[in-house]
Design an enzyme around this catalytic site. Structure first.
Site, short mmCIF file in Angstrom:
data_model
loop_
_atom_site.label_atom_id
_atom_site.label_comp_id
_atom_site.label_asym_id
_atom_site.label_seq_id
_atom_site.Cartn_x
_atom_site.Cartn_y
_atom_site.Cartn_z
N TYR A 174 0.83 -1.21 0.00
CA TYR A 174 0.00 0.00 0.00
C TYR A 174 0.86 1.26 0.00
O TYR A 174 0.59 2.22 0.72
CB TYR A 174 -0.95 0.00 1.21
CG TYR A 174 -1.68 -1.30 1.40
CD1 TYR A 174 -2.57 -1.77 0.45
CD2 TYR A 174 -1.46 -2.08 2.54
CE1 TYR A 174 -3.23 -2.98 0.61
CE2 TYR A 174 -2.11 -3.29 2.71
CZ TYR A 174 -2.99 -3.73 1.74
OH TYR A 174 -3.64 -4.93 1.90
N LYS B 56 -2.99 -15.43 9.99
CA LYS B 56 -2.38 -14.41 10.84
C LYS B 56 -1.75 -14.98 12.11
O LYS B 56 -0.62 -15.43 12.09
CB LYS B 56 -3.41 -13.31 11.16
CG LYS B 56 -3.66 -12.35 10.00
CD LYS B 56 -4.43 -11.15 10.44
CE LYS B 56 -4.73 -10.19 9.29
NZ LYS B 56 -3.56 -9.59 8.67
#
Length: 432
Positions: A25, A283
């Protein structure tokens, strides 16, 4: 570009990073600042220049036991001394078998078939493929689309992007290239808010019209995470299960962010009374040590695909990597030693106290906490390029996005560290 040499200083590495590395990002031409890490221990990340940062992010919600944990290190080193990797096609190994046993024991019945993959986003891809292939095996190949709430986030790969929020999410640039799925409104916010019959009717009407082409409904249970950190009444999950059963639609829970204790239960699903047909986890599965995910399903799906001679059409090269499985086994052993409800309840209380002063600030819309998640929602989006270095200057690692400054710290964090994170967030929010 700085020349390669063996005597580089910190700035040399930073310049090389700007020239060579494309971070997530991030723009290559106008990159946000990146800070060179030297080491990490417990809940503290030390930079090469000696600054120490209290970690409020658990490295994107994964490092639940803190950094450099001795037991985690020991178990990975033990597996490394035996073999680091072996293909999972034709071979199997004890770490994978033991991990599957643990996951089946931990997840709601009747989830009992485990498919390993490389990352959370890929586990969602696997879940969507499972649902499509299941219906194909049942003689209903037209059931190949998905329904999901807006404000959801399920990953950055293509099928996963197609079930993320199509308007306000991170992927609207790709809308024209994605399969067009079916979206309903987000679940009404508020853990204790009464159930909206109008919302359930919206889902019923969608199912009534499109159930013949819908393979599954996918949702993040109780918490919509990267889509806005919204918390909603778990009772909606019970109603969703009933609606999916009524209209013959599979139910997929994305527990990648919420799994392994983050909401005060081992899985957010446990806040409800039901089980999905397919669950995605990732995760925190390995305690943040290595990348690994799993898609867990029931016999209805697994045998529905397999009994007619079908093979599931997916097979990552590093599927069930032995060191990643060893890390996951170690992480789950540590997790099972916690009293999760007590530990995460304590963490929630600390965050409520530390973040509550922010509610008085003009820049703040709302402060909310649930389990190991603390959120300060602003009226306006933050400029991450400017705000991230300010947090570093204050000795904390907090990575806001959009209108949200939030905490998802390691479970081992101490109260005074939470207090320091809260003071830093207050100071930054007060300057906005």
């Amino acid at each position: 570009m700085p020349a390669l040499n063996t005597t580089k200083n910190i700035q040399d590495y930073i310049e090389l990073d700007k020239q060579l590395l494309w971070h997530p990002y991030t723009s290559m031409s106008h990159p946000t600042p990146h800070f060179l890490v030297k080491q990490a221990q417990g809940c503290v990340i030390e930079l090469e220049d000696g600054r120490q940062l209290i970690d409020g992010m658990s490295s994107w919600w994964s490092v639940i036991h803190g950094y450099n944990h001795p037991y985690m290190n020991e178990q990975i080193q033990h597996q490394l001394s035996q073999f680091a990797h072996v293909m999972f096609g034709g071979f199997t190994h004890k770490p994978a078998i033991e991990l599957a046993q643990k996951l089946v024991a931990m997840t709601p019945k009747p989830l009992q078939r485990v498919f390993f993959s490389d990352s959370g986003s890929v586990s969602v891809e696997v879940a969507l493929k499972m649902a499509i292939q299941y219906w194909h095996s049942q003689g209903q190949p037209q059931k190949q689309f998905f329904a999901t709430p807006k404000s959801g986030y399920h990953g950055d790969t293509f099928a996963a992007m197609s079930v993320c929020d199509p308007e306000n999410g991170m992927h609207n640039l790709f809308t024209g290239a994605l399969t067009q799925q079916f979206f309903v409104s987000p679940p009404p916010t508020g853990i204790d808010q009464s159930i909206s019959q109008a919302y359930l009717q919206e889902i019923r009407e969608l199912f009534n019209e499109h159930h013949h082409t819908l393979a599954a409904f996918i949702i993040e249970p109780v918490v919509q995470n990267a889509g806005g950190m919204h918390f909603y009444n778990p009772e909606y999950l019970n109603h969703l299960r009933a609606l999916c059963d009524e209209f013959d639609i599979l139910l997929i829970f994305d527990e990648i962010a919420t799994g392994f204790g983050r909401t005060g239960k081992t899985f957010a699903t446990e806040h409800s009374k039901i089980s999905p047909d397919i669950m995605c986890v990732g995760k925190a599965l390995t305690g943040g040590y290595m990348t690994l995910a799993a898609t867990i399903t029931n016999d209805k799906v697994a045998l529905g695909i397999s009994d007619k001679g079908g093979v599931f059409m997916h097979g990552p090269t590093f599927m069930a990597n032995p060191m990643a499985c060893a890390a996951a086994n170690a992480s789950l052993k540590l997790l099972q030693e916690y009293d999760i409800e007590a530990k995460i309840g304590q963490l929630e209380g600390w965050m409520r106290t530390a973040l509550s002063p922010c509610q008085q600030l003009d820049s703040v819309k709302e402060v909310r906490c649930f389990g190991g998640i603390g959120v300060v929602e602003l009226h306006e989006p933050v400029n991450q390029h400017l705000i991230q270095p300010k947090f570093v200057e204050l000795g904390v690692w907090v990575r806001p996005f959009g209108k949200l400054i939030y905490l998802m710290p390691p479970y081992i964090i101490e109260q005074q560290q939470i207090e320091a994170l809260g003071k830093a967030i207050y100071q930054i929010a007060d300057e906005l």
